[in-house]
Design an enzyme around this catalytic site. Structure first.
Site, mmCIF file in Angstrom:
data_model
loop_
_atom_site.group_PDB
_atom_site.id
_atom_site.type_symbol
_atom_site.label_atom_id
_atom_site.label_comp_id
_atom_site.label_asym_id
_atom_site.label_seq_id
_atom_site.Cartn_x
_atom_site.Cartn_y
_atom_site.Cartn_z
ATOM 1 N N ASP A 151 46.111 -21.145 -51.697
ATOM 2 C CA ASP A 151 45.904 -22.677 -50.868
ATOM 3 C C ASP A 151 45.648 -22.204 -49.647
ATOM 4 O O ASP A 151 46.351 -21.362 -48.884
ATOM 5 C CB ASP A 151 47.415 -23.187 -51.052
ATOM 6 C CG ASP A 151 47.325 -24.616 -50.523
ATOM 7 O OD1 ASP A 151 46.430 -24.991 -49.912
ATOM 8 O OD2 ASP A 151 48.234 -25.583 -51.140
ATOM 9 N N SER A 178 49.748 -33.094 -53.062
ATOM 10 C CA SER A 178 49.607 -32.767 -51.712
ATOM 11 C C SER A 178 50.296 -33.749 -50.667
ATOM 12 O O SER A 178 51.653 -34.180 -51.051
ATOM 13 C CB SER A 178 48.134 -32.882 -51.206
ATOM 14 O OG SER A 178 47.881 -32.280 -50.137
ATOM 15 N N HIS A 183 43.999 -25.245 -53.127
ATOM 16 C CA HIS A 183 44.923 -26.203 -52.895
ATOM 17 C C HIS A 183 44.399 -27.355 -54.178
ATOM 18 O O HIS A 183 43.339 -27.994 -54.376
ATOM 19 C CB HIS A 183 44.606 -26.942 -51.783
ATOM 20 C CG HIS A 183 45.480 -28.027 -51.469
ATOM 21 N ND1 HIS A 183 46.895 -27.681 -51.396
ATOM 22 C CD2 HIS A 183 45.186 -29.228 -51.043
ATOM 23 C CE1 HIS A 183 47.330 -29.009 -51.090
ATOM 24 N NE2 HIS A 183 46.447 -30.061 -50.920
#
Ligand SMILES: *[C@@H]1O[C@H](CO)[C@@H](O)[C@H](O)[C@H]1NC(C)=O
Ligand SMILES: *[C@@H]1O[C@H](CO)[C@@H](O)[C@H](O)[C@H]1NC(C)=O
Length: 300
Positions: free
Chosen positions: A217, A98, A273
């Site tokens: 996501d 991320s 995610h």
């Protein structure tokens, strides 16, 4: 005598292979830290499956600084760290989670005199920006985060005190973004009249760039930012694939060069995610951390 020759050959071979078993570093996501058990076991798992040593790079106190330390400062610290770890001096691979991908890429592009990065495996990276703040929740942190955002994401104060403000790109506020955002425009070489060819050259020198996008996501808006895709300027619903962005077409950071050389993998995995399955870890991450992946460099 024959034994001696075999011994020497064995030592040479051992030296050859071990010299090219590159270590990897992990740059964690927002709110995480290297001592968290989840991150530790993930790093250990990657080490075990790849046979390469992993190093988790921490910036300051970890979780808090990942929210509130601006990226210019985070990058300086990360740059010092990768230069300081002697095990990385012959080159290394990066695994980014991320927001950690912003840092990983900043180290590749900006860090003067750093060891060479061979492969960069990016899991859910906000490479082209995000159109809204990552989901925070309702803890003490988040009250502060909300307060900062209300002050105006491109104000000087917020840019200096909220890390994600460095990569928030409001598609309906591109002028404000170009003027006020202190990090992503530089990282993506977006300034019209001063492109930095060194950033391009450094990023284009990667052997492999693996861009993993999560099909469901909901944290990254839009999720295609993981592949350098983004909202068309002025639009909040039309997402351009990377290949249709100016960043790609004019090769601002070397993404197009890498792609045309067959060195970019665009991977689409199921899950939200950072929810990656063991099967996908083995398929899309481990091969880029193994010895064979680094030895590949010798044959070209
Ligand atoms: C560099 O490494 C040494 C020991 O290996 C450590 O004491 C020092 O704090 C490190 N410096 C930075 C900037 O990480
Ligand atoms: C990702 O995979 C899913 C199916 O697994 C598919 O529906 C979707 O179109 C894919 N997305 C892209 C951009 O390839």
């Amino acid at each position: 005598m024959a034994n001696l020759i075999i011994l020497i050959l064995a030592l040479v071979f051992w030296g050859f292979t071990s010299a090219y078993s590159l270590p990897f570093v992990v740059f964690h996501g927002i709110g995480d830290k290297c001592t968290n058990s989840g991150l530790k076991s993930f790093t250990n798992l990657l080490s075990k499956w790849s046979g390469s040593k992993g190093h988790c790079i921490e910036i300051g106190n970890g979780a808090g600084d990942s929210w509130f330390m601006p990226f210019t400062k985070q990058t300086e610290i990360a740059c010092e760290q990768v230069k300081n770890i002697s095990a990385l001096s012959h080159g290394y691979n990066i695994v980014g989670f991320s927001q950690g991908n912003i840092l990983g890429r900043a180290v590749i592009e900006f860090c003067e005199g750093a060891p060479k990065v061979n492969n960069f495996v990016s899991l859910g990276g906000p490479h082209a920006g995000i159109a809204s703040i990552p989901f925070c929740g309702s803890g003490g942190f988040c009250i502060l985060v909300d307060y900062l955002i209300k002050l105006g994401v491109y104000s000087k104060y917020v840019q200096e005190h909220l890390a994600p403000a460095g990569y928030i790109k409001i598609p309906t506020g591109i002028n404000q973004y170009m003027k006020g955002c202190k990090f992503l425009p530089q990282l993506n070489n977006e300034y019209k009249d001063h492109k930095n060819a060194v950033y391009t050259k450094r990023f284009a020198s990667l052997q492999n760039l693996v861009l993993i996008m999560f099909e469901d996501d909901k944290v990254l808006v839009p999720k295609e930012t993981s592949w350098f895709g983004y909202f068309s300027d002025g639009s909040r619903d039309k997402v351009l694939p990377a290949q249709e962005t100016t960043l790609y077409q004019e090769d601002w950071i070397g993404l197009r060069s890498l792609d045309e050389a067959g060195r970019v993998q665009y991977i689409n995995v199921s899950g939200g995610h950072l929810e990656i399955s063991n099967i996908d870890i083995k398929k899309y991450i481990v091969p880029y951390l193994e010895r064979s992946a680094s030895r590949y460099r010798l044959s070209i």
